[in-house]
Design an enzyme around this catalytic site. Structure first.
Site, PDB file in Angstrom:
ATOM      1  N   ASN A 139      24.309  -1.487 -14.587  1.00 44.17           N
ATOM      2  CA  ASN A 139      24.094  -2.872 -14.179  1.00 44.17           C
ATOM      3  C   ASN A 139      24.098  -3.065 -12.672  1.00 44.17           C
ATOM      4  OD1 ASN A 139      24.130  -5.898 -14.772  1.00 44.17           O
ATOM      5  ND2 ASN A 139      25.975  -5.663 -13.525  1.00 44.17           N
ATOM      6  N   ASP A 231      22.746 -12.747 -15.123  1.00 48.26           N
ATOM      7  CA  ASP A 231      22.277 -11.453 -14.646  1.00 48.26           C
ATOM      8  C   ASP A 231      23.273 -10.875 -13.643  1.00 48.26           C
ATOM      9  OD1 ASP A 231      20.901  -9.235 -13.749  1.00 48.26           O
ATOM     10  OD2 ASP A 231      19.301 -10.351 -12.771  1.00 48.26           O
ATOM     11  N   ASP A 237      23.278  -5.808  -7.532  1.00 47.83           N
ATOM     12  CA  ASP A 237      22.785  -5.948  -8.900  1.00 47.83           C
ATOM     13  C   ASP A 237      21.421  -5.291  -9.053  1.00 47.83           C
ATOM     14  OD1 ASP A 237      23.192  -7.390 -11.561  1.00 47.83           O
ATOM     15  OD2 ASP A 237      21.195  -8.076 -10.999  1.00 47.83           O
ATOM     16  N   ASP A 239      17.790  -4.185 -10.121  1.00 53.25           N
ATOM     17  CA  ASP A 239      16.563  -4.838 -10.587  1.00 53.25           C
ATOM     18  C   ASP A 239      15.843  -3.886 -11.538  1.00 53.25           C
ATOM     19  OD1 ASP A 239      14.223  -6.172 -11.018  1.00 53.25           O
ATOM     20  OD2 ASP A 239      13.639  -6.324  -8.904  1.00 53.25           O
ATOM     21  N   ASP A 268      27.785  -0.278 -20.439  1.00 56.23           N
ATOM     22  CA  ASP A 268      28.645  -1.271 -19.812  1.00 56.23           C
ATOM     23  C   ASP A 268      27.869  -2.553 -19.532  1.00 56.23           C
ATOM     24  OD1 ASP A 268      31.170  -1.998 -18.454  1.00 56.23           O
ATOM     25  OD2 ASP A 268      29.941  -1.971 -16.637  1.00 56.23           O
ATOM     26  N   HIS A 272      24.609  -8.660 -19.031  1.00 55.13           N
ATOM     27  CA  HIS A 272      24.108  -8.910 -17.683  1.00 55.13           C
ATOM     28  C   HIS A 272      22.827  -8.125 -17.379  1.00 55.13           C
ATOM     29  CE1 HIS A 272      28.014 -10.773 -16.958  1.00 55.13           C
ATOM     30  NE2 HIS A 272      28.557  -9.689 -17.489  1.00 55.13           N
ATOM     31  N   GLU A 299      28.518  -2.994 -24.677  1.00 58.59           N
ATOM     32  CA  GLU A 299      29.632  -3.910 -24.431  1.00 58.59           C
ATOM     33  C   GLU A 299      29.038  -5.286 -24.128  1.00 58.59           C
ATOM     34  OE1 GLU A 299      32.884  -5.213 -21.122  1.00 58.59           O
ATOM     35  OE2 GLU A 299      30.963  -4.306 -20.661  1.00 58.59           O
TER      36      GLU A 299
END
Length: 532
Positions: A139, A231, A237, A239, A268, A272, A299
């Site tokens: 993520n 997100d 984060d 892409d 994980d 998101h 998760e």
């Protein structure tokens, strides 16, 4: 079904049981609380060991014969990939291609050990028929090697679609060059174009959530709708819509399976991540590795059966998630004591509604005491909860390392150390030996429930289980079967003394103490299984 990979790649003549092979404060580990005479000698040499300096892979290897004998058939390993800090649990991911092989972030190994020790563990476990799944953190990234300047928009914490600023230049840690690894395994280098957002402007020394501005760039849409769009979670984060990012991560997924011999992933923070990417990743890895039954569990940590079911219904192939609502039912039951109606324990759970996709659990590294998401099930109720996930038919149960070995204390004893669940190893072994065949439920009282497992042709020994959350002794009149008439049954854990003699119709009265459990089996079955 959830345990299909376990059955195919590590076939056993008994039930399948996963263990989460770590806890958050992994420094010292005690001896497992076990009563079986056949295991006591094996565990006597376990002792205590100091972790945090790269010894966990070796420690797990030493435990494999004992875990195998107990009935553990799969290990969910912590993130084996290089994190941004030396003794990190692994979720602040730096380089997925470094499994403890390169001198990066002030060390060669990870908190858990070196790549060679990881490979040795997985190979040794495989020889015992114990398969391994790795924790994939896809993520976000942490620990960039350099800062970059680019345009971003600050957005609201509670509404990620609400802009708080105009596009403006920020300075952030988004350049990943991996100088210690160079181009080995992958030549891909990350920059701000490969991320959607960050939470720190180094130039302004300001925290917040900053969405990166660019052509065809924005938050992923197929994510959880908390905060209008969930997100962004932390760090830089990723892409996943960027073609180069997708290519590198898909190649990594196939590579780590082929490189290590693991047969599955725990993903994980999937709520998101764009669901389309996870689905593509799973399909790609299963195809590229010729492991069509590769285990994949996500998760999606939300106490909502609707959210979990919606996610699974759109996935397009077999995929599992942890039964979060069941965990919260356990927590609620443990807090309400005798005021909780045990007959409602399955209400709103995934294992009741989609049993083939449910991975059941009691606690994990996020819910344990001291964590941000701490929602720990009270210790008195844990034997009841484990009996519910281990001794019934549905779901693929996952035992928490911290419940089997105990949880170490955090810094300055905060949080304090947590003791292991009493005789959890025995309950796991009861699953291995006695939890087979038809299930007959006796759920006729809010504070005392019971069931019988009748056994099957390969596992003829049956069991009777009684659970009580009340303040008085629990008792259940249950049928084992006429063919068992006259047999003498005893309580396996030794928690309730005495014996039950089945009547001419094969019925008996089985008991447990208040706020406890009783696992009853034929006396001769214990002699046969354990030689005493």
């Amino acid at each position: 079904m959830s345990f299909r990979a376990n059955k195919r790649y590590g076939p056993k003549p008994h039930n399948y049981t996963m263990m989460q092979a770590f806890e958050w404060y992994l420094y010292e580990v005690g001896v497992i609380d076990v009563n079986y005479l056949s295991l006591m000698l094996a565990f006597a040499s376990s002792g205590r060991y100091v972790e945090g300096d790269g010894k966990h892979w070796k420690h797990l290897k030493s435990e494999i014969p004992k875990l195998d004998a107990m009935g553990i058939t799969a290990l969910w390993l912590p993130p084996p990939t290089k994190a941004s800090s030396k003794n990190s649990v692994g979720y602040d991911i730096y380089d997925v291609w470094d499994l403890g092989e390169f001198d990066q972030k002030s060390q060669i190994g990870t908190k858990y050990g070196t790549k060679n020790e990881l490979l040795d563990l997985i190979k040794y476990a495989g020889r015992h028929g114990v398969v391994c799944y790795v924790d994939a953190v896809l993520n976000h990234k942490f620990g960039a090697d350099k800062t970059e300047v680019f345009k971003a928009v600050e957005v609201a914490q509670d509404d990620r679609t609400k802009e708080l600023s105009e596009p403006h230049d920020i300075t952030a840690w988004t350049a990943f060059d991996f100088p210690g690894r160079g181009d080995k395994y992958s030549s891909f280098k990350w920059n701000f174009n490969h991320f959607t957002g960050v939470d720190w402007d180094e130039g302004a020394k300001k925290d917040g959530i900053f969405r990166i501005v660019g052509d065809n760039k924005g938050w992923a849409m197929a994510v959880d709708i908390e905060n209008r769009n969930y997100d962004y979670l932390m760090g830089a984060d990723i892409d996943h819509a960027h073609g180069d990012v997708e290519k590198d991560l898909l190649e990594w997924g196939a590579w780590i399976v082929q490189e290590t011999g693991n047969v599955g992933f725990r993903f994980d923070a999937i709520k998101h991540i764009d669901e389309g990417f996870i689905a593509k990743f799973v399909a790609h890895i299963r195809e590229q590795t010729d492991k069509e039954d590769l285990f994949c569990v996500g998760e999606f940590w939300k106490d909502s059966l609707d959210s979990l079911s919606t996610y699974l219904s759109k996935f397009g192939q077999q995929f599992s998630v942890f039964d979060t609502p069941l965990h919260y039912n356990f927590k609620d039951a443990s807090e309400r004591g005798e005021n909780y109606d045990l007959r409602s324990i399955w209400d709103g759970t995934l294992v009741k509604n989609r049993p083939l996709d449910a991975v059941t659990l009691v606690d994990n590294h996020d819910t344990q005491v001291g964590q941000a998401l701490a929602s720990c099930v009270a210790m008195w109720f844990k034997p009841l909860a484990y009996a519910l996930i281990l001794l019934r038919v549905d779901g693929y149960p996952c035992v928490f390392y911290g419940d089997l070995y105990g949880c170490s204390a955090g810094d300055n004893d905060q949080p304090p150390a947590q003791q292991p669940v009493a005789q959890l190893a025995d309950i796991i072994k009861a699953r291995k030996e006695f939890a087979y065949g038809e299930i007959r439920d006796y759920w006729d009282h809010p504070n005392c429930i019971g069931w019988v497992r009748t056994g099957d042709k390969d596992h003829p020994n049956s069991c009777a289980v009684v659970l009580c959350n009340g303040t008085e002794e629990g008792t259940k009149w249950m049928e084992i079967g006429k063919e068992h008439a006259g047999e003498q049954w005893i309580e396996l854990l030794g928690w309730y003394q005495g014996e039950v003699t089945l009547n001419d119709d094969g019925w008996g009265e089985f008991k447990c103490h208040a706020k406890s459990i009783g696992i009853w089996v034929k006396r001769s079955a214990i002699r046969h299984q354990h030689g005493h």
